[in-house]
Design a protein around this motif. Structure first.
Motif, short mmCIF file in Angstrom:
data_model
loop_
_atom_site.label_atom_id
_atom_site.label_comp_id
_atom_site.label_asym_id
_atom_site.label_seq_id
_atom_site.Cartn_x
_atom_site.Cartn_y
_atom_site.Cartn_z
N PHE A 1 0.84 -1.21 0.00
CA PHE A 1 0.00 0.00 0.00
C PHE A 1 0.87 1.25 0.00
CE2 PHE A 1 -2.46 -3.32 2.16
CZ PHE A 1 -3.59 -3.35 1.35
N ALA A 2 0.56 2.17 -0.92
CA ALA A 2 1.27 3.44 -1.01
C ALA A 2 0.42 4.54 -0.37
CB ALA A 2 1.58 3.79 -2.46
N ILE A 3 0.99 5.23 0.61
CA ILE A 3 0.29 6.33 1.27
C ILE A 3 0.76 7.63 0.64
CG2 ILE A 3 -0.25 7.42 3.47
CD1 ILE A 3 -1.11 4.47 3.22
N ARG A 4 -0.15 8.32 -0.04
CA ARG A 4 0.20 9.53 -0.77
C ARG A 4 0.01 10.77 0.10
NH1 ARG A 4 0.59 9.00 -6.30
NH2 ARG A 4 0.27 6.88 -7.06
N TRP A 5 0.78 11.80 -0.26
CA TRP A 5 0.66 13.07 0.44
C TRP A 5 -0.75 13.64 0.34
CZ3 TRP A 5 4.06 14.43 3.86
CH2 TRP A 5 5.39 14.05 3.72
N TYR A 6 -1.40 13.38 -0.80
CA TYR A 6 -2.74 13.91 -1.00
C TYR A 6 -3.70 13.33 0.03
CZ TYR A 6 -6.44 16.07 -3.78
OH TYR A 6 -7.47 16.87 -4.20
N ALA A 7 -3.56 12.02 0.29
CA ALA A 7 -4.41 11.38 1.30
C ALA A 7 -4.08 11.92 2.69
CB ALA A 7 -4.21 9.87 1.26
N LEU A 8 -2.79 12.12 2.96
CA LEU A 8 -2.39 12.66 4.26
C LEU A 8 -2.90 14.09 4.45
CD1 LEU A 8 1.28 11.35 4.60
CD2 LEU A 8 -0.79 10.47 5.71
N ALA A 9 -3.02 14.84 3.34
CA ALA A 9 -3.55 16.20 3.44
C ALA A 9 -5.01 16.17 3.89
CB ALA A 9 -3.43 16.90 2.08
N TYR A 10 -5.78 15.22 3.34
CA TYR A 10 -7.17 15.07 3.78
C TYR A 10 -7.24 14.70 5.25
CZ TYR A 10 -9.83 15.57 -0.55
OH TYR A 10 -10.46 16.08 -1.67
N VAL A 11 -6.37 13.79 5.66
CA VAL A 11 -6.35 13.35 7.06
C VAL A 11 -5.98 14.53 7.96
CG1 VAL A 11 -5.19 11.87 8.73
CG2 VAL A 11 -5.82 10.96 6.50
N ALA A 12 -4.95 15.29 7.57
CA ALA A 12 -4.52 16.43 8.37
C ALA A 12 -5.61 17.49 8.47
CB ALA A 12 -3.25 17.04 7.77
N ILE B 1 -8.39 25.03 7.30
CA ILE B 1 -7.27 24.13 7.64
C ILE B 1 -7.12 23.08 6.54
CG2 ILE B 1 -6.41 22.44 9.31
CD1 ILE B 1 -7.98 23.95 11.46
N GLY B 2 -8.23 22.45 6.17
CA GLY B 2 -8.19 21.44 5.13
C GLY B 2 -7.83 22.02 3.78
N LEU B 3 -8.31 23.23 3.48
CA LEU B 3 -7.99 23.86 2.21
C LEU B 3 -6.49 24.12 2.09
CD1 LEU B 3 -10.92 26.43 1.92
CD2 LEU B 3 -10.66 24.26 0.71
N PHE B 4 -5.88 24.54 3.19
CA PHE B 4 -4.44 24.82 3.17
C PHE B 4 -3.64 23.55 2.86
CE2 PHE B 4 -0.37 24.79 5.43
CZ PHE B 4 0.23 25.91 4.88
N PHE B 5 -3.92 22.49 3.60
CA PHE B 5 -3.16 21.24 3.39
C PHE B 5 -3.46 20.64 2.01
CE2 PHE B 5 -2.98 21.20 8.12
CZ PHE B 5 -1.60 21.13 8.24
N GLY B 6 -4.68 20.78 1.54
CA GLY B 6 -5.03 20.25 0.22
C GLY B 6 -4.25 20.93 -0.89
#
Length: 285
Positions: A18-29, A139-144
């Motif tokens: 499984f590859a964990i992408r930064w995009y997914a981590l941005a949603y999580v953050a 917050i989510g918009l920034f990380f996204g």
């Protein structure tokens, strides 16, 4: 000389196959940061006046509803507004979310629907709950948008004379505006500060006011940033055409933001005049 795009792997780390992408981590953050901030806001009685405060456990449940609304709405919005013909030819691709393709405007509507349904199911004031969500959403918009930059996607328009232009790996040899970072600043950081100040000043006692400020603020920031962002290849400019460096065409992002601005301004006016306050609050005033 333009800046070379930094060597950034879209995959943050892997766990077995499984590859964990930064995009997914941005949603999580974004969701995690919004959840923690929302719990703090919900705990401050002085912000709510006569309105019932959400309980801590209700905030825990709410984040699940909002997450589903954002993902389902964001994907649906992208399919309908940005690439409908392609998905019509290959319907199964709609479910391949790992290939990318999310719309903020769709995710916004999905989140609003989830919040309204949740408020009705728990006996909370829907507009006040939307106000609380509006305060934490930047917050989510920034990380996204930071994740968009890391992925080297949604790049800006050509900017040959801009000293901080970036040559993106999949956008040809032309130096371009790093529009993802402009959006992270405008839709994320600046809007976060505006909403934090507004929440401290007004609280949630005028339901709809903070939500209106957020919607109007986002629409303005998005329209401004769209002048620097390259329109989606499958759509191009809906009206007009690009002007070198800045551009003068109308994009889908601009078009979808106009009704947001109108709705946001309308809610600000209605809330400021007391039209959205519950009957008991009006009588007490």
């Amino acid at each position: 000389m333009p800046l070379s795009f930094p060597i950034l792997d879209p995959v943050a780390f892997t766990i077995g196959p499984f590859a964990i992408r930064w995009y997914a981590l941005a949603y999580v953050a974004g969701l995690l940061g919004g959840w923690l901030y929302a719990k703090r806001l919900a705990a401050k009685a002085d912000l709510w006046g006569t309105l019932r405060q959400p309980k801590p456990t209700e905030i825990d449940d709410l984040i699940v509803w909002v997450a589903l609304g954002v993902v389902l709405g964001g994907r649906t919005g992208y399919v309908l507004f940005y690439n409908f013909s392609a998905y019509l030819q290959n319907p199964l691709e709609i479910f391949a979310v790992w290939h990318g393709g999310m719309s903020f405007h769709g995710g916004f509507l999905g989140a609003v629907l989830a919040l309204v349904l949740f408020a009705r199911s728990r006996g909370l004031n829907a507009l006040a709950l939307l106000d609380m969500a509006a305060v934490v959403t930047p917050i989510g918009l920034f990380f996204g948008r930071i994740a968009n930059f890391i992925n080297g996607e949604l790049w800006g328009r050509p900017a040959p004379d801009f000293p901080y232009a970036v040559v993106f790996p999949h956008a040809g040899p032309e130096p371009r505006h790093p529009s993802q970072l402009y959006e992270a600043l405008g839709e994320g950081l600046i809007l976060f500060i505006v909403m934090a100040v507004a929440a401290r000043k007004f609280g949630f006692k005028r339901p709809g006011l903070l939500g209106g400020i957020f919607v109007l603020g986002y629409a303005v920031a998005r329209i401004v940033c769209e002048f620097f962002r390259e329109p989606d290849a499958q759509l191009g400019f809906l009206f007009g055409s690009s002007v070198e460096g800045l551009g003068g065409g109308i994009t889908m992002g601009m078009l979808l933001s106009v009704p947001m601005a109108v709705v946001g301004a309308a809610f600000i006016v209605m809330a400021a005049r007391g039209y959205t306050r519950p009957a008991k609050t009006v009588e007490a005033a």
